[in-house]
Design a protein around this motif. Structure first.
Motif, short mmCIF file in Angstrom:
data_model
loop_
_atom_site.label_atom_id
_atom_site.label_comp_id
_atom_site.label_asym_id
_atom_site.label_seq_id
_atom_site.Cartn_x
_atom_site.Cartn_y
_atom_site.Cartn_z
N PRO A 717 0.83 -1.17 0.07
CA PRO A 717 0.04 -0.03 0.24
C PRO A 717 0.75 1.40 -0.13
CG PRO A 717 -1.00 -1.57 1.82
CD PRO A 717 0.42 -2.08 0.96
N GLN A 718 1.95 1.28 0.39
CA GLN A 718 2.78 2.37 0.62
C GLN A 718 3.09 2.96 -0.62
OE1 GLN A 718 3.66 -0.42 2.03
NE2 GLN A 718 6.05 -0.66 2.28
N SER A 719 3.13 2.14 -1.75
CA SER A 719 3.30 2.60 -2.95
C SER A 719 2.46 3.72 -3.52
CB SER A 719 3.35 1.62 -4.12
OG SER A 719 3.70 1.95 -5.40
N THR A 720 1.04 3.42 -3.12
CA THR A 720 -0.05 4.43 -3.38
C THR A 720 -0.04 5.58 -2.54
OG1 THR A 720 -1.58 2.71 -4.24
CG2 THR A 720 -2.62 5.09 -3.35
N LEU A 721 0.37 5.31 -1.20
CA LEU A 721 0.27 6.50 -0.17
C LEU A 721 1.61 7.32 -0.25
CD1 LEU A 721 -0.30 4.29 2.88
CD2 LEU A 721 -2.01 5.68 1.77
N LEU A 722 2.71 6.96 -1.16
CA LEU A 722 3.57 7.98 -1.63
C LEU A 722 2.86 8.97 -2.44
CD1 LEU A 722 6.57 5.76 -2.53
CD2 LEU A 722 6.64 7.19 -0.81
N VAL A 723 2.08 8.54 -3.33
CA VAL A 723 1.32 9.59 -4.18
C VAL A 723 0.25 10.29 -3.38
CG1 VAL A 723 -0.25 9.54 -6.14
CG2 VAL A 723 1.69 7.84 -6.15
N VAL A 724 -0.37 9.53 -2.47
CA VAL A 724 -1.37 10.57 -1.61
C VAL A 724 -0.77 11.83 -0.74
CG1 VAL A 724 -2.64 10.24 0.23
CG2 VAL A 724 -3.09 8.45 -1.23
N ARG A 725 0.46 11.33 -0.30
CA ARG A 725 1.23 12.32 0.67
C ARG A 725 1.66 13.48 -0.64
NH1 ARG A 725 5.79 11.42 5.26
NH2 ARG A 725 6.39 13.85 5.49
N ALA A 726 2.05 13.15 -1.48
CA ALA A 726 2.43 14.13 -2.57
C ALA A 726 1.41 15.09 -3.00
CB ALA A 726 3.14 13.71 -3.66
N LEU A 727 0.13 14.21 -3.11
CA LEU A 727 -1.10 15.17 -3.53
C LEU A 727 -1.55 16.17 -2.45
CD1 LEU A 727 -3.03 12.36 -5.27
CD2 LEU A 727 -2.03 14.51 -6.46
N ILE A 728 -1.46 15.60 -1.19
CA ILE A 728 -1.75 16.52 0.09
C ILE A 728 -0.90 17.57 0.09
CG2 ILE A 728 -1.82 16.63 2.45
CD1 ILE A 728 -2.82 13.42 2.25
N GLU A 729 0.52 17.31 -0.20
CA GLU A 729 1.68 18.48 0.12
C GLU A 729 1.44 19.40 -1.05
OE1 GLU A 729 5.03 16.09 0.23
OE2 GLU A 729 5.12 15.90 2.50
N ALA A 730 0.77 19.06 -2.36
CA ALA A 730 0.52 19.77 -3.18
C ALA A 730 -0.75 20.54 -3.34
CB ALA A 730 0.86 19.14 -4.76
N ASN A 731 -1.48 20.10 -2.27
CA ASN A 731 -2.78 20.75 -2.08
C ASN A 731 -3.68 20.31 -3.44
OD1 ASN A 731 -4.84 22.09 -0.53
ND2 ASN A 731 -4.58 24.08 -1.69
N ARG A 732 -3.59 19.27 -3.79
CA ARG A 732 -4.42 18.76 -4.91
C ARG A 732 -5.63 18.07 -4.64
NH1 ARG A 732 -1.96 22.26 -6.80
NH2 ARG A 732 -0.84 22.21 -8.83
N THR A 733 -6.87 18.10 -5.14
CA THR A 733 -8.08 17.49 -4.44
C THR A 733 -8.05 16.05 -5.34
OG1 THR A 733 -9.16 19.52 -4.25
CG2 THR A 733 -10.63 17.21 -4.63
N PHE A 734 -8.20 15.13 -4.59
CA PHE A 734 -8.34 13.66 -5.12
C PHE A 734 -9.47 12.67 -4.57
CE2 PHE A 734 -5.05 13.56 -1.80
CZ PHE A 734 -5.25 12.26 -1.44
N ASP A 735 -9.61 11.42 -4.86
CA ASP A 735 -10.37 10.62 -4.01
C ASP A 735 -9.66 9.38 -4.08
OD1 ASP A 735 -13.03 11.87 -4.14
OD2 ASP A 735 -12.68 11.96 -6.61
N MET A 736 -10.12 8.42 -2.86
CA MET A 736 -9.27 7.44 -2.48
C MET A 736 -10.10 6.39 -1.68
SD MET A 736 -5.69 6.98 -0.25
CE MET A 736 -6.68 7.13 1.48
N ILE A 737 -9.94 5.00 -2.04
CA ILE A 737 -10.66 4.24 -1.42
C ILE A 737 -9.54 3.05 -0.86
CG2 ILE A 737 -12.31 2.37 -1.39
CD1 ILE A 737 -13.74 3.80 -3.68
#
Length: 782
Positions: A717-737
């Motif tokens: 899962p951390q492979s996806t969570l690396l992207v999640v963290r980067a999106l949060i730090e970039a203040n981008r809106t996204f969805d996740m399940i």
């Protein structure tokens, strides 16, 4: 969301507010309300709904000996198990299915439907005696009596249920217990321990490397069933991965060995030969070797427990094995003495990118009788076969030449010096992905085409190479299975002719074959396009690109017949055009085509996807290129996020499942094959930066859904969570399940995630409103 937005337009009428809202966003012009009936119509084209509607679809058969094979012939009344004699062409029932179902039901303790036996293997042990494999369990069934009876072989007294690999004579099977190798007598259940020094993380024949965590051993029995070639695997200092389960109270910890690119410690193996009757172990005189395949990312590519890169001599005195360098650029063919363990190198090959010994299977062969080896190489830009002298290591001559890839060596007759092989791209003017069966002389000369029909051929060869069954089909032409003579290709009998009339009765139609130019405006790319059954050329449809970027397989993979390809037609029924395109960097084409983006896995075939979609849109005005979505799983999940980050003006909606978004966090033997060994730079970066999605996450503009299983032991899962963290730090809106306790495939959550994917594209790409909470049926194979 819609009501909340309407509430902000105070002072306007509801109708005016609705008009303003619908005209304000891209892709929000229609606002149709889809109904449960719309989703039910789409569900009619799911694989579990369409496959049962294809009658007499026989694509593979199972040879019992060189003259008899069994197969399943399905029709509206259920599955029928048949046996055909290759010598006479006569067909008979394999057994009394009603009697067998009753006997299996008693043994299993629950009813068994005679029309749905779900048998995966049959072994005839005498008149009326069968070994049946069902639900992963083996039963000895005696049907010669009036009632018939079955007994579970795995559950006999004195045995445990470790999965085993049967010897060629069927009398013994080898299995792992407590890190050691044992054998079990399949008739009596008597067990014998073969090795005694196996220990945790340093055991024999283990198949628990990286994402592969099977309890089955990996080994090759000698032809006379007296010896076993296997290895002792050292994983004691290999790095570990950790996951925690979801439950009330303290979570359960899952921990397993999982090396990453650049790790100093990876899986190593020490090859051994075990003489079974004497319980004598001979260690081959080699230093520990990389646990790697010359073909794939596991030592047993078909997950059947066969060590693909080891082959015994017919007399069992010697064996050949291929070993691989960690960077996959150097291969050695070695010959070992089974009695003494002495090993010598017979030949080797080095390449600039990565070596591969076939496409669909390891395709080198050991020919000790003539002191030769059949070797696969792409040295002339195509996968061809070459004959080598094992004494000198010198090339004797090519066995196959010219354009087109040998995809698999099917059979070698050492007496007549003939090789049969599957190949693609050798017939001018034919779809280059259509597999055909050829034969060639080991002495050289022109190869002979045995299946000239313009279709994709699936071959089941008899053990001695006298006959083969050929299933011939295309995406729009259902399979016709024929029994053929292996020497001439002559058709001897028709095994089955698929009937799709029940499938067509629900409105099914075949996908459209598409051929478009690649990024270079020259190379032809092949794919499939799916339209709604109610297609209207006067409308403009949003487009969904299904992607798997390879490099080991493509989005389409085979251009044979399938009643459904994933949920492509189902998505089309919801108002989309769906495409799947095999871009450059995927197999079955030239070596140059396949290795175009070696060392740059962030390419992901995306330049070809964009180029192809633009050309299709220019040709077909009913494709709305202002509304393009993309989705994929695993490597396709990686490519989906990558598409939205690299081409934010082109791809508007993406659904990325379980993506290996940065291969520095995926198992080493995958990334190091296609990206190269990890090299760190002085600025803190590495040669892997060009494929890391998290470094591009700030480019996101469209709608992106990320999904993953919280117990994914393939792509952690951390492979996806690396992207999640980067999106949060970039203040981008996204969805996740995040799917609790799901692994790489989603199991219990598959219907839910599929429906949510439909909803996502319906809402954000088409601008429509999905029905609330539609429930898809469970997938029978999850």
């Amino acid at each position: 969301m819609l009501l909340k937005a309407l509430g902000t337009f105070r002072g306007r009428s509801a109708a005016a507010a609705m008009l303003a809202l619908l005209s304000s966003g891209a892709g929000m012009a229609q606002g149709r309300h889809l109904t449960p009936q719309d989703y039910a119509r789409a569900e009619r084209y799911m694989p579990y709904a369409t496959a049962p509607l294809v009658d007499h679809d026989v694509q593979r058969v199972h040879w019992l000996d060189d003259r008899h094979f069994w197969y399943v012939d399905h029709d509206s009344s259920g599955d029928h198990y048949r046996v055909m004699s290759a010598a006479t062409g006569k067909v008979a029932p394999a057994f009394d299915q009603q009697k067998l179902a009753a006997a299996l039901g008693k043994a299993a303790g629950k009813p068994v439907d005679a029309a749905k036996l779900a048998i995966t293997a049959i072994r005839i042990e005498g008149v009326g005696r069968y070994e049946i494999t069902r639900d992963g369990k083996r039963y000895l069934c005696v049907l010669s009596s009036a009632a018939g009876r079955c007994g579970s072989r795995a559950g006999q007294a004195g045995t445990r249920k470790e999965p085993g690999i049967a010897a060629p004579n069927g009398k013994l099977e080898a299995f792992i217990r407590d890190w050691n190798l044992w054998v079990r007598d399949r008739a009596t259940g008597k067990e014998t321990q073969l090795t005694v020094d196996g220990e945790r993380d340093f055991g024999y024949a283990t198949d628990n490397a990286g994402w592969r965590q099977s309890d089955r051993p990996v080994l090759n029995w000698s032809p006379d069933s007296t010896e076993i070639a296997t290895y002792r695997q050292d994983q004691r200092k290999v790095g570990e991965m950790d996951l925690v389960s979801t439950r009330i109270g303290h979570p359960g910890l899952k921990q397993w060995k999982y090396p990453l690119p650049g790790d100093a410690r990876v899986f190593m193996i020490e090859p051994v030969v075990i003489a079974v009757p004497a319980r004598k172990l001979v260690r081959l005189q080699l230093p520990p070797q990389q646990r790697l395949s010359s073909l794939c990312d596991d030592i047993s590519c078909k997950a059947d427990g066969h060590w693909d890169d080891v082959e015994w001599a017919p007399d069992g005195k010697t064996l050949a094995l291929v070993t691989t360098s960690r960077d996959r650029k150097h291969e050695w063919l070695r010959i070992a003495d089974a009695r003494t363990g002495a090993v010598r190198s017979a030949l080797e090959e080095s390449v600039a990118t990565y070596f591969r010994s076939g496409i669909d299977a390891v395709s080198w062969r050991y020919l000790p009788g003539s002191g030769e080896a059949l070797w696969y190489s792409e040295r002339n830009n195509w996968g061809n076969l070459y004959l080598y002298d094992l004494e000198s290591g010198a090339l004797e001559h090519p066995v196959t030449t010219g354009r087109g890839d040998v995809t698999e060596v099917v059979h070698v007759d050492r007496r007549t010096r003939t090789v049969w092989f599957d190949a693609v791209g050798r017939t001018p003017g034919l779809n280059p992905y259509y597999q055909q069966l050829w034969k060639a002389s080991l002495n050289g000369g022109k190869a002979t085409l045995l299946t000239p029909e313009p279709c994709d051929h699936i071959i089941s060869m008899s053990s001695a190479g006298r006959y083969f069954v050929d299933s011939c089909s295309t995406p729009g032409q259902p399979p016709v299975a024929t029994l053929r003579d292996a020497r001439s290709g002559r058709i001897l009998a028709t095994v089955a002719r698929a009937d799709i009339s029940r499938l067509e009765a629900i409105g099914w139609h075949a996908p459209q074959l598409i051929v478009v130019k690649a990024r270079d405006h020259h190379t032809a790319l092949y794919g499939l396009l799916f339209k709604p059954t109610g297609f209207d050329p006067g409308k403009r449809y949003p487009v969904i690109d299904y992607i798997y970027p390879g490099p080991q397989i493509g989005s389409v993979a085979r251009f044979d017949f399938e009643a459904s390809r994933r949920d492509c037609q189902s998505l089309a029924e919801l108002g989309f055009i769906v495409v799947a395109i095999d871009g450059m960097g995927t197999p079955y084409r030239s070596a140059r085509f396949q290795r175009l983006w070696y060392g740059n896995m962030g390419d992901n075939t995306l330049p070809d996807q964009v180029a192809a979609l633009k050309k299709l849109g220019a040709r077909d005005p009913w494709m709305d290129l202002s509304r393009i979505g993309i989705w994929g799983h695993s490597g396709g999940g990686n490519a989906t996020a990558d598409a939205l980050f690299r081409y934010p003006d082109f791809f508007k909606v993406g659904w990325a499942e379980s993506g290996n978004h940065d291969n520095r966090d995926y198992e080493n033997d995958w990334g190091e094959m296609y990206q190269g060994l990890l090299v760190r730079t002085q600025d803190g970066g590495s040669n892997y930066d060009n494929q890391a999605n998290e470094l591009l996450a700030s480019h996101l503009q469209g709608h992106l859904m990320l999904t993953y299983g919280t117990m994914d032991d393939n792509v952690p899962p951390q492979s996806t969570l690396l992207v999640v963290r980067a999106l949060i730090e970039a203040n981008r809106t996204f969805d996740m399940i995040a799917i609790p306790d799901a692994r790489h495939a989603y199991g219990y959550a598959t219907p839910y995630i599929t429906r949510r994917r439909w909803d996502y594209f319906v809402r954000y790409l088409a601008g429509d409103i999905p029905p609330e909470g539609y429930a898809l049926k469970p997938w029978p194979w999850d």
